[in-house]
Design a protein around this motif. Structure first.
Motif, PDB file in Angstrom:
ATOM      1  N   ARG A 149       0.811  -1.217   0.000  1.00 11.34           N
ATOM      2  CA  ARG A 149       0.000   0.000   0.000  1.00 11.34           C
ATOM      3  C   ARG A 149       0.846   1.270   0.000  1.00 11.34           C
ATOM      4  N   THR A 150       2.090   1.145  -0.446  1.00 10.27           N
ATOM      5  CA  THR A 150       2.918   2.312  -0.770  1.00 10.27           C
ATOM      6  C   THR A 150       3.481   2.106  -2.172  1.00 10.27           C
ATOM      7  N   VAL A 151       4.413   1.168  -2.275  1.00 12.71           N
ATOM      8  CA  VAL A 151       5.013   0.855  -3.580  1.00 12.71           C
ATOM      9  C   VAL A 151       3.945   0.371  -4.551  1.00 12.71           C
ATOM     10  N   GLY A 152       2.944  -0.320  -4.026  1.00  8.34           N
ATOM     11  CA  GLY A 152       1.872  -0.806  -4.898  1.00  8.34           C
ATOM     12  C   GLY A 152       1.133   0.323  -5.589  1.00  8.34           C
ATOM     13  N   TYR A 153       0.882   1.420  -4.872  1.00  3.95           N
ATOM     14  CA  TYR A 153       0.260   2.590  -5.498  1.00  3.95           C
ATOM     15  C   TYR A 153       1.233   3.284  -6.440  1.00  3.95           C
ATOM     16  N   ALA A 154       2.490   3.403  -6.009  1.00  4.40           N
ATOM     17  CA  ALA A 154       3.484   4.101  -6.819  1.00  4.40           C
ATOM     18  C   ALA A 154       3.683   3.427  -8.171  1.00  4.40           C
ATOM     19  N   ASP A 155       3.544   2.130  -8.229  1.00  2.00           N
ATOM     20  CA  ASP A 155       3.708   1.411  -9.486  1.00  2.00           C
ATOM     21  C   ASP A 155       2.693   1.839 -10.541  1.00  2.00           C
ATOM     22  N   HIS A 156       1.568   2.401 -10.098  1.00  2.00           N
ATOM     23  CA  HIS A 156       0.519   2.826 -11.036  1.00  2.00           C
ATOM     24  C   HIS A 156       0.542   4.331 -11.309  1.00  2.00           C
ATOM     25  N   GLY A 157       1.525   5.038 -10.755  1.00  2.00           N
ATOM     26  CA  GLY A 157       1.664   6.458 -11.041  1.00  2.00           C
ATOM     27  C   GLY A 157       0.468   7.274 -10.620  1.00  2.00           C
ATOM     28  N   ALA A 158       0.001   8.168 -11.511  1.00  2.00           N
ATOM     29  CA  ALA A 158      -1.114   9.063 -11.196  1.00  2.00           C
ATOM     30  C   ALA A 158      -2.391   8.291 -10.890  1.00  2.00           C
ATOM     31  N   ALA A 159      -2.602   7.190 -11.603  1.00  2.00           N
ATOM     32  CA  ALA A 159      -3.788   6.368 -11.336  1.00  2.00           C
ATOM     33  C   ALA A 159      -3.732   5.778  -9.931  1.00  2.00           C
ATOM     34  N   GLY A 160      -2.529   5.405  -9.496  1.00  2.00           N
ATOM     35  CA  GLY A 160      -2.367   4.896  -8.145  1.00  2.00           C
ATOM     36  C   GLY A 160      -2.633   5.965  -7.105  1.00  2.00           C
ATOM     37  N   MET A 161      -2.148   7.188  -7.363  1.00  2.00           N
ATOM     38  CA  MET A 161      -2.399   8.292  -6.430  1.00  2.00           C
ATOM     39  C   MET A 161      -3.884   8.601  -6.345  1.00  2.00           C
ATOM     40  N   LEU A 162      -4.584   8.593  -7.473  1.00  2.00           N
ATOM     41  CA  LEU A 162      -6.022   8.829  -7.471  1.00  2.00           C
ATOM     42  C   LEU A 162      -6.745   7.742  -6.674  1.00  2.00           C
ATOM     43  N   THR A 163      -6.344   6.498  -6.889  1.00  2.00           N
ATOM     44  CA  THR A 163      -6.967   5.399  -6.159  1.00  2.00           C
ATOM     45  C   THR A 163      -6.738   5.532  -4.664  1.00  2.00           C
ATOM     46  N   LEU A 164      -5.518   5.902  -4.264  1.00  2.00           N
ATOM     47  CA  LEU A 164      -5.199   6.113  -2.859  1.00  2.00           C
ATOM     48  C   LEU A 164      -6.078   7.197  -2.258  1.00  2.00           C
ATOM     49  N   PHE A 165      -6.210   8.313  -2.963  1.00  2.00           N
ATOM     50  CA  PHE A 165      -7.031   9.426  -2.469  1.00  2.00           C
ATOM     51  C   PHE A 165      -8.491   9.001  -2.321  1.00  2.00           C
ATOM     52  N   ILE A 166      -9.020   8.301  -3.310  1.00  2.00           N
ATOM     53  CA  ILE A 166     -10.417   7.865  -3.251  1.00  2.00           C
ATOM     54  C   ILE A 166     -10.636   6.881  -2.111  1.00  2.00           C
ATOM     55  N   ARG A 167      -9.671   6.011  -1.875  1.00  2.00           N
ATOM     56  CA  ARG A 167      -9.796   5.096  -0.737  1.00  2.00           C
ATOM     57  C   ARG A 167      -9.799   5.862   0.590  1.00  2.00           C
TER      58      ARG A 167
END
Length: 303
Positions: A149-167
């Motif tokens: 739940r850190t590197v996993g989001y980073a691997d997806h770039g902006a999409a990962g950051m958006l997903t993190l924020f929505i969660r």
């Protein structure tokens, strides 16, 4: 179970937000520290249950015990004051200013981090026999959570950051609902049942809670997880805090306040204006009446 109707519930929410901003620095820090400590011990408990039984739903079902304990004891979480404080400012309560709100949020953040980090250290010692052995299965599970739940989001770039924020948004939609529902009953059992439901939901769904993460990710780093402090801050904690703020305020506090609190306030102000208008209106002249003069037996007009 002594159900509190929404209009009164909103009044309690505003009262709570105003009260928390008037607390001393000492009391705010103590309540925040203890609130995070109880919640994160429950998080360690839930991960332990999930790991040892292989049933994540069972862990989620039991996790709310920490949330229940901390709110019954009157402690605080950042996710809760994100929702309650702004309502007191909107309602123009005495002392509820933007500066007081920022002070409250900052102190609660510091207190929560202190409580969560202490539990992270204690649990790391517990999982490793004082750092003398490899982490237990539960400790390894916590390390894996931190990595995913850190590197996993980073691997997806902006999409990962958006997903993190929505969660983060979805998380505090549920958590702040739990905070509010703690006020919807005057009985202990009523409070417990009402709080339990949304907290179980958020934990099982894997939403991002800034306070729980203050325990999970420092624990992972202490246990040798493969991510950095920078990864934790940028790819989890900071976006999660902002997501929690938006979720609690936008989907819990403001809808309740504007649909149940504001109409009541408008009616009260209108009634006050009518009362003031009636009080300031000139008195009407006294009516005249016909009487009979006893001497002449003729009708006389008196006023």
């Amino acid at each position: 179970m002594s159900y509190i109707k929404p209009a009164e519930l909103v009044t309690r929410m505003v009262d709570a937000g105003a009260y928390k901003m008037q607390l001393s620095t000492r009391d705010t820090l103590i309540r925040a520290f203890m609130g995070a400590a109880l919640l994160t011990i429950a998080a360690a408990f839930a991960v332990t249950v999930s790991t040892q039984t292989g049933q994540p739903l069972l862990g989620a079902l039991l996790f709310p015990v920490g949330f229940v304990m901390l709110y019954l004891l009157g402690y605080d979480l950042l996710t809760g004051v994100f929702t309650l404080g702004p309502l007191a400012v909107l309602d123009r309560r005495p002392g509820a200013t933007f500066g007081a709100l920022m002070r409250n949020w900052g102190l609660v953040f510091l207190g929560n981090f202190g409580g969560a980090f202490l539990v992270a250290i204690l649990m790391a010692i517990y999982f490793t026999y004082g750092f003398s052995t490899e982490a237990s299965a539960v400790g390894q599970a916590i390390s894996d959570i931190g990595h995913g739940r850190t590197v996993g989001y980073a691997d997806h770039g902006a999409a990962g950051m958006l997903t993190l924020f929505i969660r983060g948004v979805l998380c505090n939609w549920m958590v702040s609902t739990g905070v509010v529902l703690a006020m919807i009953s005057d009985s202990t059992i009523g409070k417990i049942v009402a709080m339990w439901m949304p907290i179980m939901l958020f934990f099982y769904m894997g939403f991002e809670h800034s306070i729980v993460n203050m325990f999970l990710f420092p624990s992972g780093l202490l246990l040798g997880a493969d991510f950095t402090l920078w990864d934790y801050l940028i790819w989890n904690e900071i976006p999660t805090v902002f997501g929690n703020l938006v979720g609690g305020l936008l989907f819990v506090g403001l809808p309740l306040y504007y649909t149940h609190g504001r109409p009541k306030a408008r009616k009260a102000r209108a009634a006050g204006r009518r009362a003031r208008a009636t009080a300031s209106a000139p008195a009407a002249p006294a009516p005249t009446e016909d009487v009979v003069d006893t001497a002449t037996r003729e009708p006389a007009r008196v006023s």
